[in-house]
Design a protein around this motif. Structure first.
Motif, PDB file in Angstrom:
ATOM      1  N   MET A 325       0.809  -1.213   0.000  1.00  0.00           N
ATOM      2  CA  MET A 325       0.000   0.000   0.000  1.00  0.00           C
ATOM      3  C   MET A 325       0.851   1.275   0.000  1.00  0.00           C
ATOM      4  O   MET A 325       0.474   2.295  -0.586  1.00  0.00           O
ATOM      5  CB  MET A 325      -0.930   0.024   1.217  1.00  0.00           C
ATOM      6  N   SER A 326       1.991   1.246   0.673  1.00  0.00           N
ATOM      7  CA  SER A 326       2.727   2.479   0.954  1.00  0.00           C
ATOM      8  C   SER A 326       3.310   3.219  -0.253  1.00  0.00           C
ATOM      9  O   SER A 326       3.434   4.447  -0.196  1.00  0.00           O
ATOM     10  CB  SER A 326       3.848   2.214   1.971  1.00  0.00           C
ATOM     11  N   PRO A 327       3.686   2.548  -1.364  1.00  0.00           N
ATOM     12  CA  PRO A 327       4.265   3.339  -2.460  1.00  0.00           C
ATOM     13  C   PRO A 327       3.336   4.408  -3.038  1.00  0.00           C
ATOM     14  O   PRO A 327       3.789   5.477  -3.436  1.00  0.00           O
ATOM     15  CB  PRO A 327       4.600   2.273  -3.523  1.00  0.00           C
ATOM     16  N   TYR A 328       2.034   4.145  -3.066  1.00  0.00           N
ATOM     17  CA  TYR A 328       1.136   5.079  -3.747  1.00  0.00           C
ATOM     18  C   TYR A 328      -0.120   5.431  -2.946  1.00  0.00           C
ATOM     19  O   TYR A 328      -1.093   5.938  -3.503  1.00  0.00           O
ATOM     20  CB  TYR A 328       0.755   4.514  -5.123  1.00  0.00           C
ATOM     21  N   HIS A 329      -0.079   5.168  -1.629  1.00  0.00           N
ATOM     22  CA  HIS A 329      -1.198   5.523  -0.764  1.00  0.00           C
ATOM     23  C   HIS A 329      -0.673   6.051   0.562  1.00  0.00           C
ATOM     24  O   HIS A 329       0.434   5.711   0.991  1.00  0.00           O
ATOM     25  CB  HIS A 329      -2.100   4.305  -0.511  1.00  0.00           C
ATOM     26  N   GLN A 330      -1.482   6.861   1.225  1.00  0.00           N
ATOM     27  CA  GLN A 330      -1.161   7.344   2.559  1.00  0.00           C
ATOM     28  C   GLN A 330      -1.595   6.288   3.571  1.00  0.00           C
ATOM     29  O   GLN A 330      -2.785   5.994   3.696  1.00  0.00           O
ATOM     30  CB  GLN A 330      -1.892   8.662   2.832  1.00  0.00           C
ATOM     31  N   VAL A 331      -0.626   5.716   4.284  1.00  0.00           N
ATOM     32  CA  VAL A 331      -0.917   4.655   5.260  1.00  0.00           C
ATOM     33  C   VAL A 331      -0.575   5.169   6.653  1.00  0.00           C
ATOM     34  O   VAL A 331       0.547   5.617   6.903  1.00  0.00           O
ATOM     35  CB  VAL A 331      -0.102   3.375   4.963  1.00  0.00           C
ATOM     36  N   PHE A 332      -1.549   5.099   7.560  1.00  0.00           N
ATOM     37  CA  PHE A 332      -1.345   5.555   8.935  1.00  0.00           C
ATOM     38  C   PHE A 332      -1.839   4.497   9.906  1.00  0.00           C
ATOM     39  O   PHE A 332      -2.544   3.550   9.525  1.00  0.00           O
ATOM     40  CB  PHE A 332      -2.095   6.867   9.184  1.00  0.00           C
TER      41      PHE A 332
END
Length: 388
Positions: A325-332
């Protein structure tokens, strides 16, 4: 120049174009200066050569590695000028971080050779905006991560799956034919993240990649000495045996004999170099980066490398999700559940996972390992490997 051209023609003739990375068609070769960054082993060199072989006039293009011995007698700007004066249009420079004063000379090339287009690669820790040579408004930067699960399937089996958006995935709008996702998924998480998985000695090469990052890439970028490199290795080992965990900077600093600010700094370098992922809380207002809530190794292959035959399956599941998910999405981090991605909440688990943790949470989903198909708000874990 002649020797560089001979080497260029030789390596280009050996470049295979059967499998093409997702980034191939995203790079705008009309832009005057492009940067491709990524961790060691991600496939940046192959991507450069494939772009030349399939998209550009070979005789008007030149490829070289920035550590080429030819550059000891002729600086990069002089080489670019000579190439441009003889009709050259495209200059591809591999591993730019190995060339001293690279940012200054790239700036000169951009400013004084307007007809020459440049594409260069660099380590993911490389900060192309660092230093007094202002490249920020000149360079278009692309990030190349390791293989997605989708790319792994294509590279290994020639089965081409489409890229799916996150919206399509959570709606279970995925179709697949001709392969067994769970069987392939188990192989991917052990040894499929880097394109060299097809070569013999994958685990040894994976270990060498990490060592070179710790012993060469980070020290060269930061000016660290040998003693500090040993501290880096100690820190990565502590991280590898503890993930996922909420970092106690003071405790870690005491364990390896450095101060807590250095721990945060070293972890930042690890993240930039593609060794770890840091899960932060979502923030609003003037704070651009939230507090780190958990630290993970960068990808499941690293977990298998460090786990010595006993990897934690929960750790693997969360790491895979975060990594893809992290390359092209905001993950929190999530208040309830494991992750929030683009305002959606996800709880990760095995086949028997229930929705207790995210009950009554709006736009929430259960992500389950060991299932092929999803329904309702239950999504198969492997499907999140289809986003690039």
């Amino acid at each position: 120049m002649e020797q560089i051209n001979i080497l260029y023609q030789s390596i280009l003739s050996r470049t295979n174009t059967k499998f093409i990375r997702f980034l191939f068609n995203k790079i705008n070769l009309e832009n005057r200066m492009n940067a491709i960054i990524g961790s060691r082993g991600a496939g940046k060199t192959t991507l450069l050569l494939q772009l030349i072989k399939q998209k550009l006039p070979i005789t008007k293009t030149l490829y070289l590695s920035a550590d080429n011995i030819y550059l000891t007698n002729l600086n990069l700007f002089e080489l670019a000028q000579k190439f441009s004066n003889t009709g050259g249009l495209f200059l591809f420079i591999d591993e730019i971080h190995k060339y001293p004063n690279w940012s200054q000379e790239l700036k000169m090339i951009y400013d004084y050779l307007p007809d020459l287009k440049v594409v260069f690669t660099g380590s993911s820790i490389l900060d192309i905006y660092k230093g007094y040579a202002d490249l920020s408004r000149r360079v278009l930067t692309y990030y190349l991560p390791g293989l997605s699960f989708r790319e792994y399937i294509e590279f290994k089996t020639n089965n081409k799956l489409p890229v799916y958006s996150l919206e399509q995935i959570v709606k279970n709008e995925i179709s697949f034919d001709g392969f067994k996702p769970l069987e392939q998924f188990s192989e991917y998480i052990k040894s499929g993240y880097f394109p060299f998985f097809k070569e013999p000695g994958y685990i040894e090469k994976l270990n060498n990649t990490i060592n070179l990052t710790l012993e060469t890439d980070i020290p060269n970028h930061t000016g660290m000495n040998i003693a500090t490199v040993n501290k880096l290795k100690q820190l990565l080992y502590i991280v590898s045996q503890s993930v996922p965990f909420k970092p106690n900077m003071s405790k870690i600093a005491e364990m390896i004999g450095i101060n807590r600010n250095q721990v945060a700094e070293y972890l930042h370098y690890f993240e930039r170099a593609g060794l770890i992922l840091q899960l932060r809380e979502a923030t609003k207002g003037i704070r651009l980066m939230g507090k780190v809530q958990k630290i993970y190794l960068n990808n499941p292959n690293f977990i298998h490398l460090f786990a010595e035959g006993n990897p934690n399956i929960g750790n693997i599941r969360e790491t895979f999700f975060f990594n893809q998910m992290s390359p092209y999405h905001q993950v929190f981090s999530a208040q309830k559940g494991d992750f929030t991605v683009d305002s959606l909440t996800f709880e990760i688990g095995g086949k028997s996972k229930n929705n207790r943790q995210i009950k009554n949470v709006e736009n929430s989903y259960i992500v389950k390992d060991d299932i092929e198909y999803g329904s309702g708000n239950t999504i198969p874990l492997w499907a999140f490997g289809l986003t690039y």
